[in-house]
Design a protein around this motif. Structure first.
Motif, mmCIF file in Angstrom:
data_model
loop_
_atom_site.group_PDB
_atom_site.id
_atom_site.type_symbol
_atom_site.label_atom_id
_atom_site.label_comp_id
_atom_site.label_asym_id
_atom_site.label_seq_id
_atom_site.Cartn_x
_atom_site.Cartn_y
_atom_site.Cartn_z
ATOM 1 N N LYS A 171 28.941 27.173 28.510
ATOM 2 C CA LYS A 171 28.923 27.697 29.882
ATOM 3 C C LYS A 171 27.492 28.036 30.311
ATOM 4 O O LYS A 171 27.080 27.731 31.432
ATOM 5 C CB LYS A 171 29.830 28.929 29.986
ATOM 6 C CG LYS A 171 30.195 29.281 31.418
ATOM 7 C CD LYS A 171 31.284 30.322 31.425
ATOM 8 C CE LYS A 171 31.688 30.715 32.820
ATOM 9 N NZ LYS A 171 32.669 31.816 32.822
ATOM 10 N N ASP A 189 32.136 21.517 26.700
ATOM 11 C CA ASP A 189 33.065 21.799 27.810
ATOM 12 C C ASP A 189 33.568 23.237 27.730
ATOM 13 O O ASP A 189 34.421 23.562 26.907
ATOM 14 C CB ASP A 189 34.254 20.826 27.761
ATOM 15 C CG ASP A 189 35.179 20.987 28.962
ATOM 16 O OD1 ASP A 189 34.975 21.938 29.759
ATOM 17 O OD2 ASP A 189 36.120 20.187 29.105
ATOM 18 N N LYS A 228 35.598 24.795 29.487
ATOM 19 C CA LYS A 228 37.034 24.947 29.779
ATOM 20 C C LYS A 228 37.898 24.548 28.586
ATOM 21 O O LYS A 228 39.113 24.758 28.591
ATOM 22 C CB LYS A 228 37.414 24.122 31.019
ATOM 23 C CG LYS A 228 36.771 24.684 32.284
ATOM 24 C CD LYS A 228 37.163 23.931 33.526
ATOM 25 C CE LYS A 228 36.432 24.528 34.732
ATOM 26 N NZ LYS A 228 36.712 23.789 35.961
ATOM 27 N N GLU A 229 37.272 23.961 27.576
ATOM 28 C CA GLU A 229 37.987 23.586 26.347
ATOM 29 C C GLU A 229 37.442 24.365 25.149
ATOM 30 O O GLU A 229 37.581 23.952 24.010
ATOM 31 C CB GLU A 229 37.835 22.079 26.087
ATOM 32 C CG GLU A 229 38.554 21.203 27.094
ATOM 33 C CD GLU A 229 40.077 21.283 26.981
ATOM 34 O OE1 GLU A 229 40.584 21.539 25.871
ATOM 35 O OE2 GLU A 229 40.756 21.106 28.010
ATOM 36 N N CYS A 288 40.570 34.235 25.027
ATOM 37 C CA CYS A 288 41.892 33.670 25.333
ATOM 38 C C CYS A 288 43.036 34.646 25.047
ATOM 39 O O CYS A 288 44.203 34.297 25.216
ATOM 40 C CB CYS A 288 42.118 32.366 24.567
ATOM 41 S SG CYS A 288 41.951 32.484 22.784
ATOM 42 N N HIS A 334 46.002 32.945 26.870
ATOM 43 C CA HIS A 334 45.782 31.588 27.374
ATOM 44 C C HIS A 334 46.121 30.598 26.266
ATOM 45 O O HIS A 334 45.441 30.530 25.241
ATOM 46 C CB HIS A 334 44.338 31.392 27.827
ATOM 47 C CG HIS A 334 44.044 29.994 28.282
ATOM 48 N ND1 HIS A 334 44.700 29.426 29.359
ATOM 49 C CD2 HIS A 334 43.212 29.037 27.796
ATOM 50 C CE1 HIS A 334 44.259 28.185 29.518
ATOM 51 N NE2 HIS A 334 43.366 27.930 28.575
ATOM 52 N N LYS A 357 43.668 27.668 32.909
ATOM 53 C CA LYS A 357 42.396 27.191 32.355
ATOM 54 C C LYS A 357 41.219 27.693 33.196
ATOM 55 O O LYS A 357 40.190 28.104 32.653
ATOM 56 C CB LYS A 357 42.412 25.662 32.296
ATOM 57 C CG LYS A 357 41.226 25.072 31.552
ATOM 58 C CD LYS A 357 41.329 23.569 31.400
ATOM 59 C CE LYS A 357 42.268 23.194 30.277
ATOM 60 N NZ LYS A 357 42.100 21.778 29.859
ATOM 61 N N GLU A 358 41.382 27.681 34.522
ATOM 62 C CA GLU A 358 40.315 28.179 35.407
ATOM 63 C C GLU A 358 40.088 29.678 35.184
ATOM 64 O O GLU A 358 38.946 30.142 35.183
ATOM 65 C CB GLU A 358 40.671 27.924 36.884
ATOM 66 C CG GLU A 358 40.440 26.509 37.342
ATOM 67 C CD GLU A 358 38.984 26.065 37.239
ATOM 68 O OE1 GLU A 358 38.080 26.883 37.479
ATOM 69 O OE2 GLU A 358 38.747 24.895 36.899
ATOM 70 N N TYR A 399 38.275 30.199 32.012
ATOM 71 C CA TYR A 399 36.865 29.853 32.240
ATOM 72 C C TYR A 399 36.120 31.016 32.917
ATOM 73 O O TYR A 399 34.964 31.300 32.609
ATOM 74 C CB TYR A 399 36.803 28.590 33.103
ATOM 75 C CG TYR A 399 35.432 28.191 33.579
ATOM 76 C CD1 TYR A 399 34.519 27.609 32.704
ATOM 77 C CD2 TYR A 399 35.057 28.378 34.909
ATOM 78 C CE1 TYR A 399 33.256 27.230 33.144
ATOM 79 C CE2 TYR A 399 33.796 28.002 35.357
ATOM 80 C CZ TYR A 399 32.904 27.432 34.466
ATOM 81 O OH TYR A 399 31.655 27.060 34.908
ATOM 82 N N SER A 400 36.817 31.721 33.805
ATOM 83 C CA SER A 400 36.225 32.879 34.491
ATOM 84 C C SER A 400 36.287 34.150 33.650
ATOM 85 O O SER A 400 35.850 35.204 34.078
ATOM 86 C CB SER A 400 36.942 33.141 35.821
ATOM 87 O OG SER A 400 36.871 32.015 36.648
ATOM 88 N N GLU A 439 29.288 33.087 29.369
ATOM 89 C CA GLU A 439 30.517 33.019 28.555
ATOM 90 C C GLU A 439 30.804 34.345 27.835
ATOM 91 O O GLU A 439 31.151 34.388 26.656
ATOM 92 C CB GLU A 439 30.471 31.843 27.575
ATOM 93 C CG GLU A 439 31.880 31.340 27.257
ATOM 94 C CD GLU A 439 31.947 29.872 26.821
ATOM 95 O OE1 GLU A 439 32.992 29.493 26.289
ATOM 96 O OE2 GLU A 439 30.994 29.113 27.024
#
Length: 303
Positions: free
Chosen positions: A36, A190, A192-193, A201, A213, A240-241, A244-245, A290
């Motif tokens: 990130k 990535d 988001k992954e 999570c 998550h 997932k969004e 990410y946030s 992140e």
């Protein structure tokens, strides 16, 4: 100082809050530790010191409101000291030094004034082969939940921070607790992954609830175990969004008071509907690295 941390949600009395003072210049891509940060460096949107200081000041004001004793690191010139959860963590009355990325050793030295108050008998330094960061370690009363990655390609991931050697060592240190490890999804490229830490999570909140998550977990049955442990009706599933946030990276002052990012509209609405007091703060700039509220706080004493 008599440390006491049994879980993530009992009434907070003392905490180390990181600092955004003198964070230095924007790192190069080679110097970044997570996908990130790399994304924002490339986009020219990496956060600036002034914005991050304002965000951390807002959290400090919330702690002041709730009469929490706050310790801050000594400021190291041109050095990022925001994420105090990475450098150490407390379980029961033990202060465990995290074996972090070698470049970050100075962050630990900058809280020596806190360490001196604890006393040597309660400070644990794990063997060198035990890799661990506080974001992966989550005390939950009789359990200790730990995020890990045990793939043969562990050393290929800058995002793999806690290994099975550390999981075993923590189980040996706390034989009266059940240590439960969760394999996390890792990606260097990535965000988001990538679940950098377990708190990216998952996080317990209140007396019996959790934020979760699914895609952060590599093994579905481990995610299902958590879902069953808390009960589906008590779990707020983030997208997932939202992962990410950093929606799971809120911070509990007590079982009914949570500090959350002001843009987490769906989460904050759900929290209030479920009886929580939500103290909203701006933290979107710090999130670009992140990490969020749990990452930048290291609780020392809870009731």
């Amino acid at each position: 100082m008599k440390l006491n941390i049994q879980n993530e949600t009992s009434r907070l009395r003392a905490v180390v809050l990181g600092t955004a003072e003198s964070v230095g210049s924007i790192p190069s891509i080679d110097e970044a530790y997570d996908p990130k940060s790399i994304q924002h460096i490339k986009a020219g949107t990496y956060p600036v010191e002034d914005d991050m200081q304002k965000e951390m000041d807002a959290v400090a004001k919330v702690f002041e409101k709730y009469d929490v004793t706050v310790y801050r690191p000594e400021v190291i010139k041109d050095y990022n000291q925001i994420f105090s959860r990475d450098i150490a963590f407390v379980i029961d009355d033990k202060f465990i030094k995290a074996n972090i990325l070698p470049d970050r050793e100075r962050e630990y030295e900058a809280i020596h004034h806190v360490i001196e108050e604890i006393g040597e008998d309660n400070i644990i330094i794990l063997p060198e082969e035990c890799h661990v960061e506080g974001g992966d370690v989550m005390p939950c009363n009789d359990f200790i939940f730990i995020g890990t990655y045990s793939g043969a390609d562990y050393s290929d991931f800058i995002t793999a921070r806690t290994n099975m050697d550390a999981v075993i060592a923590i189980q040996e240190l706390f034989p009266h607790k059940t240590v439960k490890a969760f394999e996390l999804r890792k990606s260097n490229i990535d965000p988001k992954e990538n679940a950098l830490h377990l708190d990216c999570c998952f996080q317990p909140i209140g007396k019996d609830k959790a934020i979760l998550h699914k895609n952060g977990f590599l093994i579905e049955r481990e995610y299902e175990w958590l879902l069953n442990f808390f009960g589906k009706e008590n779990v707020f599933e983030i997208t997932k969004e939202e992962m990410y946030s950093m929606n799971s990276n809120v911070f509990s002052i007590s079982e009914d008071v949570i500090i959350s990012e002001k843009n987490f509209t769906r989460l904050n609405t759900w929290l209030r509907e479920n009886g929580f007091t939500v103290e909203e703060v701006p933290y979107a700039e710090i999130a670009k690295q992140e990490g969020l509220l749990r990452c930048s706080t290291m609780p020392l004493i809870r009731d």
